[in-house]
Design a protein around this motif. Sequence first.
Motif, PDB file in Angstrom:
ATOM      1  N   GLY A 118      -9.938  17.065 -49.861  1.00  0.00           N
ATOM      2  CA  GLY A 118     -10.249  15.655 -49.677  1.00  0.00           C
ATOM      3  C   GLY A 118     -11.695  15.462 -49.283  1.00  0.00           C
ATOM      4  O   GLY A 118     -12.515  16.390 -49.323  1.00  0.00           O
ATOM      5  N   THR A 119     -12.033  14.240 -48.890  1.00  0.00           N
ATOM      6  CA  THR A 119     -13.397  13.881 -48.527  1.00  0.00           C
ATOM      7  C   THR A 119     -13.579  13.973 -47.019  1.00  0.00           C
ATOM      8  O   THR A 119     -12.750  13.493 -46.246  1.00  0.00           O
ATOM      9  N   TRP A 120     -14.690  14.563 -46.605  1.00  0.00           N
ATOM     10  CA  TRP A 120     -15.046  14.722 -45.198  1.00  0.00           C
ATOM     11  C   TRP A 120     -16.476  14.223 -45.014  1.00  0.00           C
ATOM     12  O   TRP A 120     -17.351  14.518 -45.839  1.00  0.00           O
ATOM     13  N   SER A 121     -16.711  13.462 -43.943  1.00  0.00           N
ATOM     14  CA  SER A 121     -18.027  12.877 -43.684  1.00  0.00           C
ATOM     15  C   SER A 121     -18.743  13.647 -42.576  1.00  0.00           C
ATOM     16  O   SER A 121     -18.149  13.965 -41.535  1.00  0.00           O
ATOM     17  N   VAL A 122     -20.039  13.918 -42.789  1.00  0.00           N
ATOM     18  CA  VAL A 122     -20.837  14.617 -41.781  1.00  0.00           C
ATOM     19  C   VAL A 122     -21.041  13.699 -40.576  1.00  0.00           C
ATOM     20  O   VAL A 122     -21.369  12.518 -40.718  1.00  0.00           O
ATOM     21  N   ASP A 123     -20.848  14.254 -39.383  1.00  0.00           N
ATOM     22  CA  ASP A 123     -21.073  13.522 -38.134  1.00  0.00           C
ATOM     23  C   ASP A 123     -22.421  13.952 -37.562  1.00  0.00           C
ATOM     24  O   ASP A 123     -22.520  15.002 -36.919  1.00  0.00           O
ATOM     25  N   PRO A 124     -23.486  13.157 -37.773  1.00  0.00           N
ATOM     26  CA  PRO A 124     -24.819  13.574 -37.306  1.00  0.00           C
ATOM     27  C   PRO A 124     -24.904  13.735 -35.793  1.00  0.00           C
ATOM     28  O   PRO A 124     -25.696  14.544 -35.295  1.00  0.00           O
ATOM     29  N   ALA A 125     -24.089  12.971 -35.041  1.00  0.00           N
ATOM     30  CA  ALA A 125     -24.155  13.047 -33.587  1.00  0.00           C
ATOM     31  C   ALA A 125     -23.692  14.397 -33.060  1.00  0.00           C
ATOM     32  O   ALA A 125     -24.042  14.779 -31.930  1.00  0.00           O
ATOM     33  N   HIS A 126     -22.917  15.123 -33.851  1.00  0.00           N
ATOM     34  CA  HIS A 126     -22.416  16.417 -33.427  1.00  0.00           C
ATOM     35  C   HIS A 126     -22.815  17.517 -34.414  1.00  0.00           C
ATOM     36  O   HIS A 126     -22.103  18.516 -34.568  1.00  0.00           O
ATOM     37  N   SER A 127     -23.938  17.312 -35.078  1.00  0.00           N
ATOM     38  CA  SER A 127     -24.457  18.276 -36.045  1.00  0.00           C
ATOM     39  C   SER A 127     -25.950  18.448 -35.817  1.00  0.00           C
ATOM     40  O   SER A 127     -26.595  17.625 -35.155  1.00  0.00           O
ATOM     41  N   SER A 128     -26.506  19.500 -36.370  1.00  0.00           N
ATOM     42  CA  SER A 128     -27.950  19.716 -36.276  1.00  0.00           C
ATOM     43  C   SER A 128     -28.462  20.374 -37.544  1.00  0.00           C
ATOM     44  O   SER A 128     -27.760  21.166 -38.181  1.00  0.00           O
TER      45      SER A 128
END
Length: 272
Positions: A95-105
Motif C-alpha cells: 500500500g501507500t505510506w507517507s514520509v513523516d518529516p518530523a520523525h525523519s532526517s
Amino acid sequence: MGLRAQVRTRDGWAVQHAVVTVTDMTGAQVLRATADGDGAVTSADPLAPGPYTVIVTALGYAPAASTALVTASGRAEVGTVVLARQGGVELPPPGTWSVDPAHSSVGAAAQHLGISSVNGRFLDFGGRVTIGSDVSRSRVDAVIRAASIDTGNGLRDKHLCSADFLDVERYPEITYRGHGLTPAGTDRWTVHGELSLHGVAREVDLDLTYLGTGPDPWGGVRAAFRATTELHREDFAMNYNQVVQAGVSAIGTTLKVELAIQVVQGESLPAT
C-alpha cells in the motif's frame, strides 16, 4: 507436470527466486526448481510415485521443509509454502505510506581539509513509498527543497546554495524516484532509482535496512528504515574545488548520505 508450488511470505507476498529442492526418502535429490517473479514453482518432469521431502530456501528467509506424496500421475501438488523472514521481522503490508518529516532526517557528510568531516542536513523534504504486492516492484518518490540545507554555519550554507554547489535558484528541488528493490540479506535491500540533483539525473542505489513496523500513539501504523549511499560531486556537475595546500581540497568530492526515515500508512499524515 511433476511439481507445482507457490512460495509466499506470512503476509502473502511472493518470494522471488526461492529454490525448491525435492529429495526421495534416501536423501537423493530428484528435482530442483526456482520460483518465478510471482513466487510460482513448476516442473514438467514427472516423479515416481511415493513420498518425498520438499525443502524451500531463499535469501533472507528461514528454510522450510515438508513432505509431499506423489500419486500415480507423477504429480506433486505442494500448495503454498510460507517462509518466515530470518530474525522474525515481517515487512510492512502493501500500500501507500507517507514520509513523516518530523520523525525523519536526510543528512550528508563531506570531508573537510582532508582530516575531518562537515555534516549537514536538509530540513524541508517529503515523500511517498508505495509497497507492492511484489516487494521488488515497490516505489519511492521523494522531494527535497535544496535551499533547506543546514550545516550549522550560515555563511557556509549560503555558499552551498550558490552556483558553486546546489545552485538553488536554478534547481530548487532534489528528487529521487526509486523504481525497484532487490534483496541484499536479512532485512536489507538495495533500492534502485534515479536521483535528480543540480540539473543532472543519474541512477543511484540506496543500501536500505528495514527496522520494523508498529502502531503509533495517534492510531496509525508506522514503518522505519535506514538508508545510505555515496555520491560524487563531479557526477552532478558540482566541480567547485578550492585547493588550500599541496593538492588538499577544502571540501572533499565524495558525499556520504544517510537517511533515517519513518513512514506512516496512508496517503497523508494523521493529525498529531
